[in-house]
Design an enzyme around this catalytic site. Structure first.
Site, PDB file in Angstrom:
ATOM      1  N   SER A 247       0.730  -1.118   0.125  1.00 38.37           N
ATOM      2  CA  SER A 247       0.096   0.075  -0.073  1.00 38.37           C
ATOM      3  C   SER A 247       0.856   1.434   0.073  1.00 38.37           C
ATOM      4  CB  SER A 247      -0.909   0.018   1.190  1.00 38.37           C
ATOM      5  OG  SER A 247      -0.228   0.283   2.499  1.00 38.37           O
ATOM      6  N   LYS A 248       0.130   2.322  -0.097  1.00 39.01           N
ATOM      7  CA  LYS A 248       1.047   3.580  -0.142  1.00 39.01           C
ATOM      8  C   LYS A 248       2.016   3.758   0.991  1.00 39.01           C
ATOM      9  CE  LYS A 248      -2.090   6.483  -2.584  1.00 39.01           C
ATOM     10  NZ  LYS A 248      -3.528   6.555  -2.498  1.00 39.01           N
ATOM     11  N   ARG A 249       1.380   3.273   1.965  1.00 39.92           N
ATOM     12  CA  ARG A 249       2.314   3.480   3.202  1.00 39.92           C
ATOM     13  C   ARG A 249       3.879   2.715   2.927  1.00 39.92           C
ATOM     14  NH1 ARG A 249       2.046  -0.687   6.589  1.00 39.92           N
ATOM     15  NH2 ARG A 249       0.253  -1.438   5.318  1.00 39.92           N
ATOM     16  N   HIS A 250       3.849   1.890   2.013  1.00 40.62           N
ATOM     17  CA  HIS A 250       5.171   1.315   2.042  1.00 40.62           C
ATOM     18  C   HIS A 250       5.952   2.186   0.982  1.00 40.62           C
ATOM     19  CE1 HIS A 250       2.822  -2.640   2.888  1.00 40.62           C
ATOM     20  NE2 HIS A 250       3.993  -2.722   3.881  1.00 40.62           N
ATOM     21  N   GLY A 251       5.437   3.010   0.254  1.00 39.92           N
ATOM     22  CA  GLY A 251       6.207   4.082  -0.701  1.00 39.92           C
ATOM     23  C   GLY A 251       6.580   3.132  -1.781  1.00 39.92           C
TER      24      GLY A 251
END
Ligand code: GLU
Length: 467
Positions: free
Chosen positions: A242-246
């Protein structure tokens, strides 16, 4: 399973991204697998842009996908197909389904649907529209729904094995919305059929759609493709990416300094295996890829492994190409030397430096000692190496080097050794201050190599800066 081997006729695969504005790393892997599979068996790999969501559509978003694929080195056969442009054909297929009684007009209102769904849920069965057995309500808006069959659906998936759904699990699915636009499952079936797609490799978030799509194929009397649903990519922490992981899009990996062939190799290994072989050239990929090597376990992003794989491809990459890629990255920087002389040094050093860098970003660090402008700001360690009798020694070395005729790496190595012997010190007492003077403390290979690459004039100039 070997479905690919027994398939008669031409293999056709496809990648069918929705234009979200970037090529997602998971999509890139899907595209790679489909491209490799088609290549392996002399088939075709097609591209279809699933651009039916006009509210979110933009040309830039489509270009971003095409650019991402091109950067990754994946080329598709023929023109990209626009799903939106095929709307008439989708309606035609729905009309055919209505004519044969496999689809119907549903006049349910949103409120009615809610009640009916709740009731179906309570009874543990799938939603069935009260309009499925016919009837007309002229002047009212309607959707066209699929008349879900009452039999089980079975998909023999090349990765997941036999997957079975009972009739209870599938609703009377909307095929055409009340504005006449087709829904995803309908459009995909019609497009894949018309494009002659024989194999669909995609993320396992679409597995249940394969069940629904199989029902539609059967109703239309068409053969369903061979499905292969691969586990989604998870982040390093094991959670869904997800976006959290960059770093979700391939361009982020490009910016981090990965080579396209490095990313291809990494993505190949993310969910596909051939024994425990890790490193693949493009030729090996195209020769070995098959559906049998696809794994069922979720693949986890591992940046260390990605760097390790990329390092292999850095070593193999052509020096001139690496130089060009490097100058693309740093050519506009004003704090570095980007003149022709610096370019010559970088090119000369490339065969050695590329072995010391696993990404282009690391290569930037490796060439820094060549392209940093003089005089250097010395690192703490370099400053220390230039204290005490080191400076006098460097002055004597300067004299020797100014008189050295053979400026080849080997001869320079011997010159330095002889100088240390004459000074009656270990090589470190010569090498350390020399390294400090020539690099300012930046990473660099052997001193004789550094001397050979820089040439006499630059070496003497760098020595003069400190002594
Ligand atoms: N457009 C779908 C997606 O981006 C892919 C559909 C498919 O591969 O069937 O997830």
């Amino acid at each position: 399973m070997n479905s690919q081997v027994h398939h008669s006729g031409k293999i056709v695969t496809r990648f069918a991204p929705s234009p979200t504005g970037f090529l997602h790393i998971g999509g890139a892997r899907t595209a790679l697998f489909n491209a490799l599979f088609a290549k392996r068996f002399g088939g075709e790999f097609k591209l279809r842009i699933e651009d039916t969501d006009r509210a979110r559509y933009s040309e830039e978003a489509v270009s971003a996908i095409l650019d991402g694929l091109s950067w990754l080195g994946l080329s598709w056969d023929g023109e990209p197909v626009s799903q939106h442009a095929r709307a008439e054909r989708h309606v035609e297929a729905v009309d055919a389904l209505v004519a044969m009684g496999a689809a119907f007009r549903c006049y349910c209102t949103a409120e009615e649907l809610e009640t009916l769904r709740e009731q179906a849920f309570k009874e543990g069965r799938a939603f069935r529209s009260p309009w499925r057995d016919g009837g007309d309500a002229p002047d009212l808006p309607y959707t066209i729904r699929f008349r879900a069959p009452e039999s089980d659906v079975v998909v023999n998936d090349a990765v997941q094995g036999e997957v079975r759904w009972t009739a209870k699990e599938f609703d009377d699915l909307v095929l055409l919305r009340n504005d006449g636009s087709p829904t995803y499952n309908l459009a995909v079936v019609v497009d894949d059929h018309d494009m002659g797609v024989t194999h669909v490799i995609r993320g396992d978030d679409h597995l249940v759609n394969a069940g629904r799509q199989t029902q539609i194929y059967q109703a239309l009397g068409w053969d369903a493709p061979q499905f292969a649903h691969i586990p989604l990519i998870h982040g390093p922490d094991g959670k869904k990416l997800s976006k959290r992981h960059g770093a979700l899009g391939v361009e982020a990996y490009r910016d981090l300094g990965y080579l396209p062939e490095g990313l291809r190799n990494y993505l190949l290994r993310l969910g596909w295996a051939h024994g425990d072989k890790e490193l693949f050239t493009d030729a090996e990929m195209a020769e070995l890829f098959d559906l049998d090597g696809l794994g069922k376990a979720p693949a986890r992003l591992d940046l260390d492994k990605m760097a390790h794989i990329n390092a292999f491809h850095m070593k193999r990459a052509d020096d001139e190409r690496l130089c060009a890629l490097l100058w693309d990255r740093i050519g506009a920087r004003e704090d570095l030397r980007t003149d022709d002389t610096a370019k010559v040094w970088v090119f000369r050093a490339m065969p050695v430096l590329k072995d010391r860098a696993s990404t282009l970003a690391e290569l930037e660090d490796q060439v820094y000692f060549l392209v940093r402008p003089r005089p250097f700001e010395l690192s703490g360690k370099a400053g220390k190496a230039l204290k005490g009798d080191a400076l006098d020694r460097l002055s004597r070395l300067r004299v020797v080097l100014s008189e050295t005729e053979d400026w080849s790496e080997d001869a320079l190595g011997e010159t330095l050794q002889r100088f240390a012997e004459r000074e009656e010190v270990g090589f470190g007492k010569v090498g350390q201050p020399l390294r400090a003077a020539l690099t300012g403390g930046a990473p660099a290979p052997d001193m004789s190599f550094v001397l050979a690459v820089l040439g006499r004039d630059e070496v003497l100039a760098r020595l003069d800066d400190v002594i």
